[in-house]
Structures are given as structure tokens and as C-alpha cells.
Design an enzyme around this catalytic site. Structure first.
Site, PDB file in Angstrom:
ATOM      1  N   TRP A  26     -13.092 -29.306 -35.151  1.00  0.00           N
ATOM      2  CA  TRP A  26     -14.665 -29.673 -34.752  1.00  0.00           C
ATOM      3  C   TRP A  26     -14.916 -28.566 -34.089  1.00  0.00           C
ATOM      4  O   TRP A  26     -16.471 -27.997 -34.037  1.00  0.00           O
ATOM      5  CB  TRP A  26     -14.907 -31.015 -34.177  1.00  0.00           C
ATOM      6  N   ASP A  74     -19.033 -31.343 -26.553  1.00  0.00           N
ATOM      7  CA  ASP A  74     -18.907 -32.256 -27.522  1.00  0.00           C
ATOM      8  C   ASP A  74     -17.935 -33.480 -27.215  1.00  0.00           C
ATOM      9  O   ASP A  74     -16.779 -33.193 -27.187  1.00  0.00           O
ATOM     10  CB  ASP A  74     -18.485 -31.559 -28.843  1.00  0.00           C
ATOM     11  N   LYS A 104     -17.756 -43.753 -32.517  1.00  0.00           N
ATOM     12  CA  LYS A 104     -16.582 -44.163 -31.987  1.00  0.00           C
ATOM     13  C   LYS A 104     -16.540 -45.078 -31.013  1.00  0.00           C
ATOM     14  O   LYS A 104     -16.063 -46.296 -31.099  1.00  0.00           O
ATOM     15  CB  LYS A 104     -15.657 -42.728 -31.573  1.00  0.00           C
TER      16      LYS A 104
HETATM   17  N1  PMP Z   1     -17.294 -33.758 -33.082  1.00  0.00           N
HETATM   18  C1  PMP Z   1     -16.264 -34.462 -33.037  1.00  0.00           C
HETATM   19  C2  PMP Z   1     -15.197 -34.416 -31.838  1.00  0.00           C
HETATM   20  C3  PMP Z   1     -15.904 -35.197 -33.933  1.00  0.00           C
HETATM   21  O1  PMP Z   1     -15.022 -36.201 -34.037  1.00  0.00           O
HETATM   22  C4  PMP Z   1     -16.901 -35.485 -35.113  1.00  0.00           C
HETATM   23  C5  PMP Z   1     -16.703 -36.537 -36.161  1.00  0.00           C
HETATM   24  N2  PMP Z   1     -15.411 -37.302 -36.176  1.00  0.00           N
HETATM   25  C6  PMP Z   1     -17.884 -34.615 -35.275  1.00  0.00           C
HETATM   26  C7  PMP Z   1     -18.050 -33.732 -34.079  1.00  0.00           C
HETATM   27  C8  PMP Z   1     -18.793 -34.723 -36.175  1.00  0.00           C
HETATM   28  O2  PMP Z   1     -19.790 -35.745 -36.094  1.00  0.00           O
HETATM   29  P1  PMP Z   1     -20.872 -36.292 -37.109  1.00  0.00           P
HETATM   30  O3  PMP Z   1     -19.884 -36.717 -38.345  1.00  0.00           O
HETATM   31  O4  PMP Z   1     -21.388 -37.502 -36.313  1.00  0.00           O
HETATM   32  O5  PMP Z   1     -21.660 -35.304 -37.520  1.00  0.00           O
END
Ligand code: PMP
Length: 363
Positions: A103, A174, A198
Site C-alpha cells: 500500500w 495512512d 476495517k
Molecule cells: N492503505 C491501506 C493500509 C490499506 O489496507 C488499504 C485497503 N486495504 C488501502 C490503503 C486502500 O484502501 P481503499 O480500498 O479504501 O482505497
């Protein structure tokens, strides 16, 4: 009684039962108004009260100071990967990214489309990472616009257990997969973001906390809809917000409060973490956790079994026993146990009993 499984999904993830029951009870007739909250105007009194209750519960639970805006946005954390550099990566300057997993790497890739970010540390390669960097491993540029970290790496099962020192450069976090897992001092951060799906609610709403002095540095040469300042000026009601998702966040936050707030949530989370990691360590001939002890995530626990065939069997048998969502992310493989706030310690006790039994039977 309604059938409910033990849900270890990584996100969207299990929600606290009382928050769901409250939604069920209020679904058709919200507070005597004769309609569902999702049928209300976002400019009407009923929705407005929910919206403000969600903001004030979050402020109360996390002790968010007045110099932070609390925003409820759409587009997911993935959109924030793009809008953070669009707003805060100034022409001719850089931003520092700490790369600790898939991510974080995606956030960096978006920043590269907007400008020229730097990599301040990298513990992620070939799709794997077993730890987050120490403070001394960070090579920070004192003139960077911000430093971006991923506080919990959902895929790799690692987590920052310290807040990096950035010497005055605004820290951007994040926190998608560990927001609200414990009391957290938000003041070292200029900007925090998290998809709700989450620890906070259903997908569809992204929580943003932005410090006012950092927001004042934001660029104005981008479309209004992407400017955090526009959403802050309009109390997240610049356009129609995801009203039902925000309503669910309200229900979840109210549940957190009844649990005793974040200190109680933290102690339950630590109990779950200690139980699962100590089980893994005691059975390390069979289960192998690739994460270094100091970086182990309390939210997402990843491990391998001796063979992929055994991993498949583990997931199948666990599902039969009422434990779902244990298959590791497709990019990483293995087993992943996501233990967000709504997962009760009793579910982790059942899981660790199953793990001991499975190792005995097949090891
Ligand atoms: N950052 C992290 C740490 C994540 O775990 C996730 C999704 N699991 C995201 C960003 C992306 O999130 P989204 O699908 O809500 O765009």
C-alpha cells in the site's frame, strides 16, 4: 438466533454486533421520522445530527485537538494516495515516502504521477517485507513538504510501534488498517487518513484528520472536489456525503464508547495479539511468522504453514468450524488473521485452539 461466523476478514471486515443491530432496529424508521436515515436529505436535521455526532464522538474518543479538521470523504484511501500529493506536494519540492509494503508503494506511485517524491526508507522488496524501518534508517529531507508513512501494513502484517521523528516536517499517516486500535496522539501528524472498512464501519467513507496549519499550505491549482480545504470549509458537506456509511461509523463509535473507549479497545487488542503470537511462537516448528518481533502487527497477523496444500486445508477446515477470512492476500499467500476492534478475544481463543489441534493432527 441469527447465524454469525467468526469473521477474520481484512476489510471490509466484521462490525460490532450492537452497531449492526442498532442499524437493523432503525432501518425503516429512523428516530420516528418514518424513513430510513439513507432516505433523508444530507441537508436535513436528522442526518445533520448523525453527521455531527459521528464527528464529535471521534473527537472525544481520540482526543483530537481543535486545530484539526475531521473530514468524512469518499474515494477510499486510494484516492487519498493521489489527493495528498495533489494538495501538499509543492512545485519544485519533494515529499518523503517510507516504503513498508504494497500500500505504501501504491501511495508512492500516485505521488510520482503528481510530482517528484523521494524514498526516505525502504523495507519492501519483491513484494515482501518483514519489518518497518528504525528511526536511524530514515534518510529524511528537512525541506520535504511532508513525510508519508503507512502505520500498519495490512498485507505484510507489520506495524509501526513508534511514531517517527520528522523534525518539524509534517507527518502524513495512512492508518487505514489500524486507525482507532488504541489511544493515539494525533498531534505529531499533519494529516491522518483511513478507509473506514476495517475498524470504523462499512466501505464508502474515508476519515481524514488534517491539522489546520498544514492545510493552510495546500495548493489551490487543483479541482475543487479534490481540495481538502473545500471539504473542511463545508464540514464534509460540500457535496452529498456517503450518508449511510457515516451513520454506520456513528454506530460503531458509539459502541467503542460503551466498551470503555480506546483504552479498553487497546487492552482487548493486545490480549488477542499476545494470544495469537504466543501460539505461533510455541508452535514455530509448524507455523512460521515472517515478521520480525518488533514490527509485528496487532491488527493483521500473517504466517505460513509447511506447505501450500496444508494452508489450503487449514483455511477449509477453519471455515467449516465457523472461522472465515483467513486466506492471505493473493499477493502474499499464506494465512492472514485480521483482528480488528470488532473481533472478540473469544474468537481468537477458538482460533488458537484450532491451530494447536491442526498442528497436532497434520504436523
Ligand atoms: N492503505 C491501506 C493500509 C490499506 O489496507 C488499504 C485497503 N486495504 C488501502 C490503503 C486502500 O484502501 P481503499 O480500498 O479504501 O482505497
Amino acid at each position: 438466533m441469527t447465524h454469525r461466523v467468526m469473521n477474520f476478514n481484512a476489510g471490509p471486515a466484521g462490525l460490532p454486533l450492537p452497531a449492526l443491530e442498532r442499524a437493523r432496529d432503525e432501518f425503516l424508521d429512523y428516530a420516528g421520522t418514518g424513513m430510513s436515515i439513507m432516505e433523508h436529505s444530507h441537508r436535513g436535521k436528522a442526518y445533520e445530527a448523525v453527521h455531527h455526532e459521528a464527528v464529535s464522538l471521534l473527537r472525544e474518543l481520540l482526543d483530537i485537538p481543535e486545530d484539526f479538521h475531521v473530514l468524512f470523504l469518499q474515494g477510499g484511501a486510494s484516492q487519498v494516495f493521489a489527493t495528498v500529493p495533489m494538495n501538499f506536494l509543492q512545485h519544485g519540492r519533494t515529499a518523503d515516502y517510507v516504503i513498508t509494503g504494497g500500500w505504501a508503494d501504491k501511495a508512492l506511485a500516485e505521488a510520482r504521477i503528481v510530482g517528484t517524491p523521494r524514498v526516505a526508507a525502504n523495507t519492501y522488496s519483491d513484494g515482501r517485507s518483514s519489518r518497518v524501518p528504525t528511526q536511524s534508517e530514515l534518510s529524511l529531507d528537512p525541506s520535504a513538504c511532508y513525510v508519508h508513512i503507512t502505520t500498519n501494513n495490512t498485507l505484510e502484517g507489520t506495524q509501526f510501534h513508534h511514531c517517527p521523528e520528522t523534525h518539524g516536517v509534517p507527518l502524513v499517516g495512512d492508518m487505514s488498517s489500524d486507525f482507532l486500535w488504541r489511544p493515539t496522539d494525533v498531534r505529531p501528524y499533519g494529516f491522518i487518513y483511513a478507509g473506514a472498512q476495517k475498524n470504523l464501519g462499512p466501505s464508502g467513507v474515508t476519515i481524514v484528520l488534517v491539522r489546520k496549519d498544514f492545510l493552510a499550505t495546500a495548493r489551490m491549482d487543483i479541482p475543487k472536489i479534490f481540495r481538502f480545504g473545500v471539504h473542511a470549509d463545508n464540514d464534509s458537506l460540500y457535496n452529498t456525503p456517503p450518508t449511510f456509511a457515516i451513520y454506520m461509523v456513528r454506530n460503531v463509535l458509539a459502541w467503542v464508547k460503551t466498551q470503555g473507549g480506546l483504552p479498553a479497545i487497546e487492552s482487548a487488542n493486545r490480549r488477542k495479539g499476545t494470544l495469537l503470537y504466543s501460539t505461533l511462537d510455541a508452535l514455530s516448528d509448524f507455523y512460521r511468522c515472517p515478521v520480525e518481533a518488533s514490527s509485528r502487527s496487532v491488527m493483521n497477523v500473517v504466517f505460513r504453514l509447511p506447505t501450500e496444500a496444508l494452508e489450503d486445508r487449514f483455511v477449509t477446515e477453519a471455515t467449516k468450524a465457523g472461522m472465515v477470512g483467513l486466506k492471505g492476500h493473493r499477493s502474499v499467500g499464506g494465512i492472514r488473521v485480521s483482528m480488528y476492534n470488532a473481533v472478540p478475544p473469544s474468537a481468537v481463543e477458538t482460533l488458537t485452539d484450532f491451530m494447536r489441534d491442526f498442528a497436532k493432527r497434520t504436523g
